[in-house]
Design a protein around this motif. Structure first.
Motif, short mmCIF file in Angstrom:
data_model
loop_
_atom_site.label_atom_id
_atom_site.label_comp_id
_atom_site.label_asym_id
_atom_site.label_seq_id
_atom_site.Cartn_x
_atom_site.Cartn_y
_atom_site.Cartn_z
N LEU A 1 5.27 5.20 -4.09
CA LEU A 1 4.05 5.97 -3.79
C LEU A 1 3.02 5.68 -4.85
O LEU A 1 3.37 5.35 -5.98
CB LEU A 1 4.35 7.47 -3.87
CG LEU A 1 4.98 8.22 -2.70
CD1 LEU A 1 4.86 9.72 -2.96
CD2 LEU A 1 4.28 7.88 -1.41
N CYS A 2 1.73 5.88 -4.52
CA CYS A 2 0.74 5.74 -5.57
C CYS A 2 0.86 6.96 -6.50
O CYS A 2 1.39 8.00 -6.10
CB CYS A 2 -0.67 5.60 -5.00
SG CYS A 2 -1.45 7.12 -4.50
N ARG A 3 0.40 6.80 -7.73
CA ARG A 3 0.52 7.87 -8.72
C ARG A 3 -0.11 9.16 -8.24
O ARG A 3 0.41 10.24 -8.45
CB ARG A 3 -0.18 7.44 -10.00
CG ARG A 3 0.73 6.75 -10.96
CD ARG A 3 -0.05 6.48 -12.21
NE ARG A 3 0.72 5.68 -13.13
CZ ARG A 3 0.19 4.97 -14.11
NH1 ARG A 3 -1.11 4.99 -14.29
NH2 ARG A 3 0.95 4.28 -14.91
N ARG A 4 -1.30 9.00 -7.63
CA ARG A 4 -2.05 10.16 -7.18
C ARG A 4 -1.21 10.99 -6.20
O ARG A 4 -1.03 12.19 -6.38
CB ARG A 4 -3.35 9.68 -6.51
CG ARG A 4 -4.21 10.76 -5.96
CD ARG A 4 -4.98 11.46 -7.04
NE ARG A 4 -5.80 12.53 -6.49
CZ ARG A 4 -6.05 13.66 -7.15
NH1 ARG A 4 -5.55 13.84 -8.34
NH2 ARG A 4 -6.80 14.57 -6.61
N CYS A 5 -0.70 10.33 -5.16
CA CYS A 5 0.10 11.05 -4.15
C CYS A 5 1.36 11.62 -4.78
O CYS A 5 1.76 12.74 -4.48
CB CYS A 5 0.44 10.13 -2.99
SG CYS A 5 -1.00 9.63 -2.03
N ASN A 6 1.98 10.82 -5.65
CA ASN A 6 3.23 11.26 -6.29
C ASN A 6 2.98 12.51 -7.15
O ASN A 6 3.78 13.45 -7.13
CB ASN A 6 3.78 10.12 -7.14
CG ASN A 6 5.29 10.15 -7.24
OD1 ASN A 6 5.92 11.14 -6.85
ND2 ASN A 6 5.88 9.08 -7.75
N GLN B 1 0.83 -1.21 0.00
CA GLN B 1 0.00 0.00 0.00
C GLN B 1 0.85 1.25 0.00
O GLN B 1 2.03 1.21 0.35
CB GLN B 1 -0.94 0.00 1.20
CG GLN B 1 -0.20 -0.06 2.53
CD GLN B 1 -1.15 -0.40 3.65
OE1 GLN B 1 -1.92 -1.37 3.55
NE2 GLN B 1 -1.10 0.38 4.72
N CYS B 2 0.21 2.34 -0.42
CA CYS B 2 0.90 3.63 -0.50
C CYS B 2 1.18 4.15 0.91
O CYS B 2 0.27 4.22 1.73
CB CYS B 2 0.00 4.60 -1.27
SG CYS B 2 0.63 6.27 -1.26
N PRO B 3 2.43 4.50 1.22
CA PRO B 3 2.73 4.97 2.57
C PRO B 3 2.17 6.36 2.84
O PRO B 3 2.18 6.82 3.98
CB PRO B 3 4.27 4.99 2.59
CG PRO B 3 4.66 5.13 1.17
CD PRO B 3 3.59 4.45 0.35
N CYS B 4 1.67 7.05 1.80
CA CYS B 4 1.14 8.40 1.98
C CYS B 4 -0.36 8.36 2.24
O CYS B 4 -0.82 8.86 3.26
CB CYS B 4 1.46 9.23 0.75
SG CYS B 4 0.90 10.93 0.87
N CYS B 5 -1.15 7.74 1.36
CA CYS B 5 -2.62 7.73 1.54
C CYS B 5 -3.11 6.43 2.17
O CYS B 5 -4.26 6.33 2.57
CB CYS B 5 -3.32 7.97 0.20
SG CYS B 5 -3.06 6.66 -0.99
N GLY B 6 -2.25 5.42 2.23
CA GLY B 6 -2.63 4.15 2.85
C GLY B 6 -3.49 3.25 1.99
O GLY B 6 -3.87 2.16 2.41
ZN LIG Z 1 -1.17 7.38 -2.20
#
Ligand SMILES: [Zn+2]
Length: 186
Positions: free
Chosen positions: A152-157, A114-119
């Motif tokens: 990271l997920c694309r969105r967060c990145n 999972q993305c460490p930023c948005c989870g």
């Molecule tokens: Zn994310």
């Protein structure tokens, strides 16, 4: 006239034989493969000859199938990681950034789930997916080296880009302000 009829009869028989052979193969697949493999082992010269004839009859081979397979393989995490590393290598060359591909390969052998930023869990489906995994450079100019990369997920990145925390806070504050001021559409 007679020849033509005979020819079409012959073709009809051939076609029927092909259909029967295919049905037999599908019904007895394992046994057929076992027999064919054993036969190839006993007659390597004949096997090579048949391979050569098949290549001649279909020089394109199954390139289309291989392409389809490569495309579908992108849904597998380890294939996707290999792709991310390849793109990172291209970007590193284009931007003149350092990259440690061996480290990336080792680090991404078992990628985070999972993305460490948005989870949110990473999504590996084909097509544009906002939560597909992507490689982030923590300090963009330091490149793809140990301690400077994260998945990271694309969105967060995309949202983060090369912003500093202060800049992002500024944007968040601004957004809250203008959203409060803008009346919501019913
Ligand atoms: Zn994310």
């Amino acid at each position: 006239m007679r020849d033509k009829t005979r020819c079409s009869d012959e073709e009809e028989r051939k076609k029927r034989r092909r259909v029967t052979a295919r049905a037999y193969y599908l019904a007895n697949r394992e046994a057929v493969i076992r027999r064919t493999t054993a036969h190839r082992k006993r007659n390597p010269a004949r096997a090579n000859e048949l391979k050569r004839l098949a290549r001649k009859a279909n020089p394109e081979g199954n390139k289309a199938a291989a392409k389809r397979w490569a495309f579908a393989a992108r849904t597998r995490p380890h294939r996707r990681m290999a792709r991310l590393i390849r793109f990172a290598q291209e970007r590193a060359i284009a931007k003149g950034l350092p990259i440690d591909a061996a480290y990336l390969r080792e680090w991404l052998r078992v990628p985070a789930e999972q993305c460490p930023c948005c989870g949110k869990p990473f999504v590996y489906e084909l097509g544009y997916q906002p939560h597909a995994p992507s490689l982030d450079r923590i300090r963009p100019m330091n490149g793809y080296v140990k301690g400077n990369v994260d998945l990271l997920c694309r969105r967060c990145n995309t949202l983060k880009n090369d912003a500093t925390p202060d800049e992002l806070e500024q944007v968040a504050d601004y957004l809250r302000r203008i959203l409060l001021a803008a009346p919501q559409q019913q």
